[in-house]
Design a protein around this motif. Sequence first.
Motif, short mmCIF file in Angstrom:
data_model
loop_
_atom_site.label_atom_id
_atom_site.label_comp_id
_atom_site.label_asym_id
_atom_site.label_seq_id
_atom_site.Cartn_x
_atom_site.Cartn_y
_atom_site.Cartn_z
N UNK A 131 -19.99 19.06 35.64
CA UNK A 131 -20.94 17.97 35.42
C UNK A 131 -21.07 17.68 33.92
N UNK A 132 -21.23 18.74 33.15
CA UNK A 132 -21.36 18.60 31.70
C UNK A 132 -20.08 18.02 31.09
N UNK A 133 -18.93 18.50 31.57
CA UNK A 133 -17.65 18.00 31.06
C UNK A 133 -17.48 16.53 31.38
N UNK A 134 -17.85 16.13 32.60
CA UNK A 134 -17.74 14.72 32.98
C UNK A 134 -18.66 13.85 32.13
N UNK A 135 -19.87 14.35 31.85
CA UNK A 135 -20.79 13.59 31.00
C UNK A 135 -20.18 13.43 29.61
N UNK A 136 -19.61 14.51 29.10
CA UNK A 136 -19.00 14.48 27.77
C UNK A 136 -17.82 13.51 27.75
N UNK A 137 -16.99 13.56 28.81
CA UNK A 137 -15.85 12.63 28.88
C UNK A 137 -16.32 11.18 28.94
N UNK A 138 -17.39 10.95 29.70
CA UNK A 138 -17.93 9.60 29.80
C UNK A 138 -18.44 9.12 28.44
N UNK A 139 -19.15 10.01 27.74
CA UNK A 139 -19.66 9.65 26.42
C UNK A 139 -18.51 9.38 25.46
N UNK A 140 -17.47 10.21 25.51
CA UNK A 140 -16.30 9.99 24.64
C UNK A 140 -15.59 8.69 25.00
N UNK A 141 -15.54 8.37 26.29
CA UNK A 141 -14.93 7.12 26.72
C UNK A 141 -15.69 5.92 26.17
N UNK A 142 -17.03 6.00 26.25
CA UNK A 142 -17.85 4.90 25.71
C UNK A 142 -17.66 4.78 24.20
N UNK A 143 -17.63 5.93 23.53
CA UNK A 143 -17.43 5.92 22.08
C UNK A 143 -16.07 5.33 21.73
N UNK A 144 -15.03 5.70 22.51
CA UNK A 144 -13.69 5.18 22.27
C UNK A 144 -13.67 3.67 22.48
N UNK A 145 -14.35 3.20 23.53
CA UNK A 145 -14.41 1.77 23.80
C UNK A 145 -15.12 1.05 22.65
N UNK A 146 -16.22 1.63 22.19
CA UNK A 146 -16.97 1.04 21.08
C UNK A 146 -16.10 0.98 19.82
N UNK A 147 -15.41 2.09 19.55
CA UNK A 147 -14.54 2.13 18.37
C UNK A 147 -13.38 1.12 18.51
N UNK A 148 -12.89 0.95 19.74
CA UNK A 148 -11.83 -0.05 19.95
C UNK A 148 -12.33 -1.45 19.63
N UNK A 149 -13.57 -1.75 20.05
CA UNK A 149 -14.14 -3.06 19.74
C UNK A 149 -14.31 -3.22 18.23
N UNK A 150 -14.77 -2.17 17.57
CA UNK A 150 -14.93 -2.23 16.12
C UNK A 150 -13.57 -2.45 15.46
N UNK A 151 -12.54 -1.74 15.96
CA UNK A 151 -11.20 -1.89 15.39
C UNK A 151 -10.71 -3.32 15.56
N UNK A 152 -10.91 -3.89 16.76
CA UNK A 152 -10.49 -5.27 16.99
C UNK A 152 -11.22 -6.22 16.05
N UNK A 153 -12.52 -5.97 15.88
CA UNK A 153 -13.32 -6.81 15.00
C UNK A 153 -12.81 -6.73 13.57
N UNK A 154 -12.54 -5.50 13.11
CA UNK A 154 -12.03 -5.31 11.75
C UNK A 154 -10.65 -5.95 11.60
N UNK A 155 -9.80 -5.81 12.63
CA UNK A 155 -8.47 -6.42 12.54
C UNK A 155 -8.58 -7.94 12.50
N UNK A 156 -9.49 -8.52 13.31
CA UNK A 156 -9.69 -9.98 13.28
C UNK A 156 -10.19 -10.42 11.91
N UNK A 157 -11.13 -9.65 11.36
CA UNK A 157 -11.67 -9.98 10.05
C UNK A 157 -10.57 -9.89 8.99
N UNK A 158 -9.74 -8.84 9.08
CA UNK A 158 -8.64 -8.66 8.13
C UNK A 158 -7.66 -9.83 8.24
#
Length: 152
Positions: free
Chosen positions: A81-108
């Motif tokens: 349960x704890x591992x799945x929660x951690x994976x879910x949190x990491x997935x959300x963080x990865x998705x957020x970072x992907x959006x930030x990366x896309x935003x930065x690439x668009x800005x660049x």
Amino acid sequence: MLSTLSQCEFSMGKTLLVYDMNLREMENYEKIYKEIECSIAGAHEKIAECKKQILQAKRIRKNRQEYDALAKVIQHHPDRHETLKELEALGKELEHLSHIKESVEDKLELRRKQFHVLLSTIHELQQTLENDEKLSEVEEAQETSMDADPKP
């Protein structure tokens, strides 16, 4: 003679009684011997059974030690349960970072385009200035040639 006969009879009776007693003792000893043999056989069976129990106990002990070792290793890892929660949190963080990366690439990319436009404008301005300078040199040259070459 009677007394000798009587002694002989007594001796014979005594011998017969001793003989009977010896026979009964032999039977008793044989019975005891058979009981001892049965006890020995029973003891051998018990020993064999105890050996089997000891082997089984050793196997159980070994298995328990292995289970304990595995349990210790398992306890070092978080539960599912704890591992799945951690994976879910990491997935959300990865998705957020992907959006930030896309935003930065668009800005660049936008900045690259703006920089390209700026360089193009600077180049055009430079060309215009050079052309203006050439024109002014040509005009000056014409004016000087007009001043030096007066018309009649």
